[in-house]
Design an enzyme around this catalytic site. Structure first.
Site, PDB file in Angstrom:
ATOM      1  N   ASP A  40       0.832  -1.210   0.000  1.00 44.14           N
ATOM      2  CA  ASP A  40       0.000   0.000   0.000  1.00 44.14           C
ATOM      3  C   ASP A  40       0.860   1.251   0.000  1.00 44.14           C
ATOM      4  O   ASP A  40       0.556   2.226  -0.665  1.00 44.14           O
ATOM      5  CB  ASP A  40      -0.966  -0.002   1.192  1.00 44.14           C
ATOM      6  N   ARG A  80       5.240   4.544   6.101  1.00 42.29           N
ATOM      7  CA  ARG A  80       4.829   4.508   7.503  1.00 42.29           C
ATOM      8  C   ARG A  80       4.938   3.081   8.059  1.00 42.29           C
ATOM      9  O   ARG A  80       5.424   2.175   7.370  1.00 42.29           O
ATOM     10  CB  ARG A  80       3.409   5.048   7.658  1.00 42.29           C
ATOM     11  N   ASP A  81       4.483   2.873   9.280  1.00 33.30           N
ATOM     12  CA  ASP A  81       4.632   1.562   9.921  1.00 33.30           C
ATOM     13  C   ASP A  81       3.547   0.585   9.445  1.00 33.30           C
ATOM     14  O   ASP A  81       2.807   0.034  10.251  1.00 33.30           O
ATOM     15  CB  ASP A  81       4.561   1.730  11.449  1.00 33.30           C
ATOM     16  N   GLU A  82       3.460   0.421   8.133  1.00 29.12           N
ATOM     17  CA  GLU A  82       2.423  -0.442   7.581  1.00 29.12           C
ATOM     18  C   GLU A  82       3.001  -1.287   6.446  1.00 29.12           C
ATOM     19  O   GLU A  82       3.345  -2.426   6.644  1.00 29.12           O
ATOM     20  CB  GLU A  82       1.239   0.404   7.117  1.00 29.12           C
ATOM     21  N   ASP A  88      -6.791  -2.721  -2.833  1.00 26.72           N
ATOM     22  CA  ASP A  88      -6.197  -1.595  -3.566  1.00 26.72           C
ATOM     23  C   ASP A  88      -5.875  -1.961  -5.002  1.00 26.72           C
ATOM     24  O   ASP A  88      -5.845  -1.116  -5.891  1.00 26.72           O
ATOM     25  CB  ASP A  88      -4.875  -1.163  -2.897  1.00 26.72           C
ATOM     26  N   TRP A 114     -12.065  -6.856  -0.765  1.00 28.30           N
ATOM     27  CA  TRP A 114     -10.606  -7.020  -0.692  1.00 28.30           C
ATOM     28  C   TRP A 114     -10.183  -8.434  -1.105  1.00 28.30           C
ATOM     29  O   TRP A 114      -9.438  -8.593  -2.078  1.00 28.30           O
ATOM     30  CB  TRP A 114     -10.107  -6.633   0.710  1.00 28.30           C
ATOM     31  N   GLU A 131      -2.671   8.874  -0.756  1.00 30.77           N
ATOM     32  CA  GLU A 131      -3.661   7.913  -0.257  1.00 30.77           C
ATOM     33  C   GLU A 131      -5.061   8.536  -0.228  1.00 30.77           C
ATOM     34  O   GLU A 131      -6.049   7.846  -0.434  1.00 30.77           O
ATOM     35  CB  GLU A 131      -3.260   7.488   1.161  1.00 30.77           C
ATOM     36  N   HIS A 169       0.622   6.139  -2.337  1.00 30.19           N
ATOM     37  CA  HIS A 169      -0.296   5.016  -2.440  1.00 30.19           C
ATOM     38  C   HIS A 169      -0.711   4.918  -3.907  1.00 30.19           C
ATOM     39  O   HIS A 169      -0.627   5.905  -4.619  1.00 30.19           O
ATOM     40  CB  HIS A 169      -1.554   5.338  -1.627  1.00 30.19           C
TER      41      HIS A 169
HETATM   42  C1  BGC Z   1      -4.186   0.856   3.703  1.00 23.39           C
HETATM   43  C2  BGC Z   1      -4.998   0.715   2.448  1.00 23.39           C
HETATM   44  C3  BGC Z   1      -5.966  -0.403   2.671  1.00 23.39           C
HETATM   45  C4  BGC Z   1      -6.837  -0.019   3.815  1.00 23.39           C
HETATM   46  C5  BGC Z   1      -7.928  -0.977   4.104  1.00 23.39           C
HETATM   47  C6  BGC Z   1      -5.081   1.216   4.823  1.00 23.39           C
HETATM   48  O1  BGC Z   1      -4.397   1.374   5.990  1.00 23.39           O
HETATM   49  O2  BGC Z   1      -3.168   1.773   3.539  1.00 23.39           O
HETATM   50  O3  BGC Z   1      -4.211   0.623   1.350  1.00 23.39           O
HETATM   51  O4  BGC Z   1      -6.672  -0.800   1.575  1.00 23.39           O
HETATM   52  O5  BGC Z   1      -6.083   0.256   4.963  1.00 23.39           O
HETATM   53  O6  BGC Z   1      -8.436  -0.823   5.330  1.00 23.39           O
END
Ligand code: BGC
Length: 927
Positions: A503, A507-509, A516, A568, A784, A800
């Site tokens: 995504d 950041r911390d993800e 997406d 998703w 994003e 994003h």
């Molecule tokens: C992500 C997205 C994702 C979404 C779904 C976000 O934190 O960055 O790309 O689809 O969460 O909840």
């Protein structure tokens, strides 16, 4: 008599003419050869562990109507044999077939760690054989698990110096583990091959030499199910006599950087499995394997590392020449035998992550004394190379951000808990250079503090890091804003490819969020040759599937989010369809189909009254009413979850039925189609308001999905479309009001019903909400959020790709007119229907399909329209030239109806349709 002679002479002349013509054709045909040989989509891949890899080639020919009627493949175990025309592994003989892609190897069973040399020739439609192609090769990996003799080794946390307890609170940053051993080679070597998996990430060295140039390797996976290993031919690095081998291990996602908030899977401490296979000139062989004879140190220069928080490197602790023989490792401990991660060992059949580019700073400022901020001019994923000279123990700190505050310092609020800090401690003396190994940052700006003196422009250099993929296409047009948006998308995609599509990189993800990319990924295929990457990701999805059929929202499921929503996880059904269209990847479909079918049945089991209510994320990130909001609170702007879930499930079921048809499983086809019919009925009964020609509250996405999936009741389509157009043009003044779900279909659905101008209006806006708004507010990637400049930083990445939606697919397939034909996929037959929209004056696009380069360039000037197209050899196209009368169309100056290799088909929807074979064509219509 005389007349007989005359007849003979005529015959002779005819024969001579035929022979001359044949010679001419043969001469031309010989000029055409096969090139760009690929194995499993890759050029000369190492370590292929597919038993029957798929081969492909491109026929290089500019001749009109060039087509293959037969081919011959030779695969040999040595280059010499191949050169002599001996295919000891496979000589396909002359195969009457038009296939030049997805050709399965059908030769001798391949052993492990072999190199296969191959070449191909083809016959054209006149029966002329081409010359042989230049040779290509692939090597095999470890084909059977039993051949692994190596043991997993490492250092479990808490058990030695440098080890941290397994429960270490977030952020979790172990120091790197350094592993080494020496080994003798007593005889001349003919070949040496190494297969290794260093988890989470690793680098390999032999006799002081770095092996391979991949970084952040191996590819990401759920290590409990699948573990990727890397193969390299190291014949030139191993020598007779004493040798040393060394591996440095980083944490990657194996030793997860966080454990909670949300819950994150972790897999243990870094570990290594390595097997070096030595083949001697005398025919014997030997293996050097990872085991507890290896030495290990966790006290090296990489003091701490993880992906979110950065790397700390203390150059004073460097192990000089640690991977050469004679290094004194007496202070190192013995490596421990540790548990295997659990997953099957597999070759990653994708291009590796590499450093793929560099940026010199555009400017540097000093917003506070001693704080220098470099602007690299582009938001991207990677890290920085640092050049510094100073005294031992001085520390230079680098931090990374996508934006600056008004005072010129870094804006870090949107990075959440990620510390994004690389810390370098100097050893002192000469100029030192440093690049981290085991971290990744998403940034445009770099803050440098602690630098001895004032850093010059050369002190910092940006390194672009990501999957090293070939570019697949180019697009430009007469609208500069669209060109800029396109470039931003390219950088956005590039910054989010790293063995999975993520995504965001900052950041911390940084997770592989499925929703997406569901249909958005189809457009990415025109930017980068990403077929192997997406095939791998579909495998990740199948790996993550639970026994009940549930597929998570994120794959690999490092965040184990099994919410059972449709939109998703629906990616598992949608992406294989795109790969089928783009690349005719039937094998992927065969492999993924059981998981797709299981997921469909699982979702269907939760359907009530022909409605699926399984929705978690709504139409994620539709433009909110207030600039600071992340998600809208206004019910009028939102699309009801059951509309999203029911429409998506409908679409996925229809895809499931298509796949069942392709694979010849009629009972599944019937079952899926029947369930889909029910859902269409359910959606229309429950949500369609005939009087208003809208679904439910009439949100854009509630119209887009039923239109895109063909669910609208018979006869109502024009009214629902009119409602959607009104929503965009009247209610939103030419702007979209969809989120990431609706956005993946909106441009195409409008254009295919004759409203391309509406799509163009949305695509070229510069005011909120639009991609152009991002551009005019300084974005060099895609945000994003539509309101990424004003929204709450809690979820506001600057890089994003989800809001790109179907823009790129639309630009290529609809605007430029380069689209695959589902019935003859992989662009074997191309649908070339350019759509002049808005005030566009010209468009130029090209795409490197598996058959070769396709291009389309159109220009219009008043009523005159010109269209230059290229169709690769062994492919055909239907070209639609805008014209109300075919009589006004020419091709290369001749009436198109009489042009060489051009067949007029029909007048259709304001265009003259022609069938063409390969070659370059110049059409013109109008006055
Ligand atoms: C992500 C997205 C994702 C979404 C779904 C976000 O934190 O960055 O790309 O689809 O969460 O909840």
């Amino acid at each position: 008599m005389g007349s007989v002679c005359q007849a003979e002479r005529v015959k002779l002349k005819t024969r001579q003419a035929i022979a001359a013509a044949a010679f001419l054709w043969a001469g031309l045909a010989l000029g055409a050869t096969a090139g760009a040989l690929s194995c499993e989509y890759l050029a000369d891949p190492e370590g292929v562990d597919v038993a029957a890899p798929r081969l492909g080639w491109v026929i290089n020919s500019s001749r009109r109507g060039e087509a293959q009627t037969a081919y011959q493949v030779l695969v040999a175990s040595t280059p010499q044999m191949l050169d002599r025309g001996i295919g000891d592994l496979w000589n396909s003989g002359k195969v009457e077939s038009t296939d030049s892609i997805q050709v399965s190897y059908q030769g001798q069973p391949l052993g492990s760690l072999r190199t296969c040399y191959w070449k191909v020739c083809f016959w054209d439609q006149w029966g002329n054989a081409s010359a042989w192609s230049k040779p290509a090769q692939w090597s095999t990996g470890m084909l059977t698990p039993g051949e692994w003799k190596a043991k997993w080794i490492g250092l479990d946390p808490g058990t030695g110096p440098g080890g941290a307890p397994a429960s270490a609170a977030s952020p979790r940053r172990l120091g790197a583990r350094w592993l080494r051993r020496e080994f003798p080679v007593g005889k001349p070597i003919s070949r040496a091959t190494v297969c290794y998996s260093g988890l989470g990430w690793s680098e390999l060295y032999l006799n002081g030499r770095r092996i391979g140039n991949e970084v952040l390797s191996p590819a990401l996976s759920d290590y409990r199910r699948r573990v990727f290993y890397v193969t390299h031919d190291v014949s030139s690095a191993v020598r007779q006599g004493a040798n040393a081998i060394g591996v440095v291990l980083g944490n990657g996602r194996f030793y997860a950087p966080r454990l909670d908030n949300p819950k994150t899977e972790t897999f243990g401490a870094p570990k290594l499995l390595l097997q070096l296979h030595l083949e001697y000139d005398d025919g014997s062989s030997d293996d050097v394997v990872s085991d507890d004879s290896w030495k290990l140190s966790a006290d090296g220069p990489i003091v701490a590392n993880n992906e979110y928080d950065g790397e700390e490197y203390d150059a004073r602790r460097e192990f000089v020449d640690w991977s050469k023989t004679g290094f004194r490792d007496a202070a190192w401990q013995q490596a421990q035998l540790v548990a295997a991660p659990g997953g099957a060992l597999c070759a990653p059949m994708i291009d590796p992550i590499r450093v793929t580019g560099a940026f010199k700073p555009m400017s540097v400022s000093e917003p506070k004394p001693g704080m220098f901020v470099y602007d690299l001019g582009q938001n991207f994923a990677g890290w920085c190379l640092l050049r510094v000279k100073g005294t031992s123990g001085q520390q230079v700190r680098l931090r990374f951000a996508e934006r600056l505050r008004d005072d010129g310092t870094l804006y870090l609020d949107n990075l959440r808990s990620a510390k994004v800090t690389d810390l370098y401690t100097l050893k002192g003396g000469d100029l030192e250079t440093y690049e981290p190994r085991f971290t990744l940052h998403g940034f445009r700006y770099v803050e440098v503090t602690g630098y001895p003196g004032t850093p010059g422009p050369d002190a910092i250099e940006g390194r672009v890091v990501g999957d090293d993929l070939e570019r697949a296409g180019e697009f430009s047009c007469s609208n500069e804003l669209l060109n800029r948006i396109y470039r931003n998308v390219v950088w956005g995609v590039r910054g989010n490819y790293r063995s999975i599509p993520t995504d965001c990189p900052q950041r911390d993800e940084r997770q592989g969020w499925l929703g997406d990319r569901a249909a958005e990924s189809r457009g990415e295929a025109y930017l980068f040759r990403n077929n192997a990457l997406y095939a791998k990701w579909v495998q990740d999805m199948a790996d993550a599937q639970r026994d009940d059929g549930a597929v998570p929202d994120v794959c690999p499921a490092y965040w184990p989010l099994y919410n059972d929503s449709v939109t998703w996880p629906g990616c598992i059904a949608i992406i294989p369809g795109a790969l089928l269209d783009q690349d005719a990847d039937r094998r992927l479909l065969e492999r993924a189909y059981p998981a797709i079918a299981r997921w469909l049945d699982h979702q269907v089991s939760m359907v009530k009254d022909n409605i699926s209510a399984r929705d978690t994320y709504a139409d994620w990130c539709e433009p909110p009413e207030s600039p600071a909001l992340i998600h809208s609170k206004d019910p009028a702007r939102k699309t009801a979850g059951p509309i999203l879930a029911t429409a998506y499930l409908y679409h996925c079921l229809r895809l499931g039925a298509r796949y069942a048809r392709v694979l010849g499983i009629p009972e599944d086809e019937k079952r899926f189609d029947a369930r889909a019919d029910g859902l269409r009925q359910g959606l229309n009964d429950r949500f369609y308001k005939k009087d208003l020609a809208q679904y439910d509250n009439g949100s854009a996405t509630s119209s887009i999905l039923p239109l895109a999936f063909d669910m609208v009741p018979a006869g109502e389509r024009p009214r629902v479309m009119a409602h959607l157009v009104d929503k965009i043009m009247r209610d939103n003044n030419g702007h979209g009001s969809h989120g990431l779900v609706g956005g993946q279909w909106v441009n195409r659905v409008l254009t295919r019903d004759g409203h391309g101008d509406v799509a163009y209006t949305m695509a070229t806006q510069t005011t909120y909400p639009s991609l152009g708004y991002m551009v005019t507010h300084g974005a060099t990637t895609i945000w994003e959020l539509w309101n990424g400049d004003t929204a709450d930083p809690a979820m506001n990445s600057g890089n994003h790709v989800m809001l790109v939606g179907d823009l790129i697919t639309w630009l290529y397939e609809d605007v430029a007119g380069i689209a695959p034909d589902e019935d003859r996929p992989a662009f074997r037959h191309i649908l070339m229907r350019p759509t002049p929209v808005g005030d566009l004056k010209s468009v130029k696009a090209s795409y490197r399909s598996l058959y070769g380069l396709i291009s389309s360039e159109w220009k219009r000037d008043g009523a005159a329209f010109s269209l230059d197209v290229t169709v690769p050899a062994n492919a055909t196209a239907t070209v639609y030239v805008p014209a109300n009368d075919v009589a006004t169309v020419t091709e290369s100056g001749k009436p198109a109806t009489q042009a060489d290799g051009v067949r007029f088909l029909r007048q259709e929807g304001g265009a003259a349709a022609f069938e063409i074979g390969s070659g370059a064509y110049h059409f013109r219509s109008g006055p």
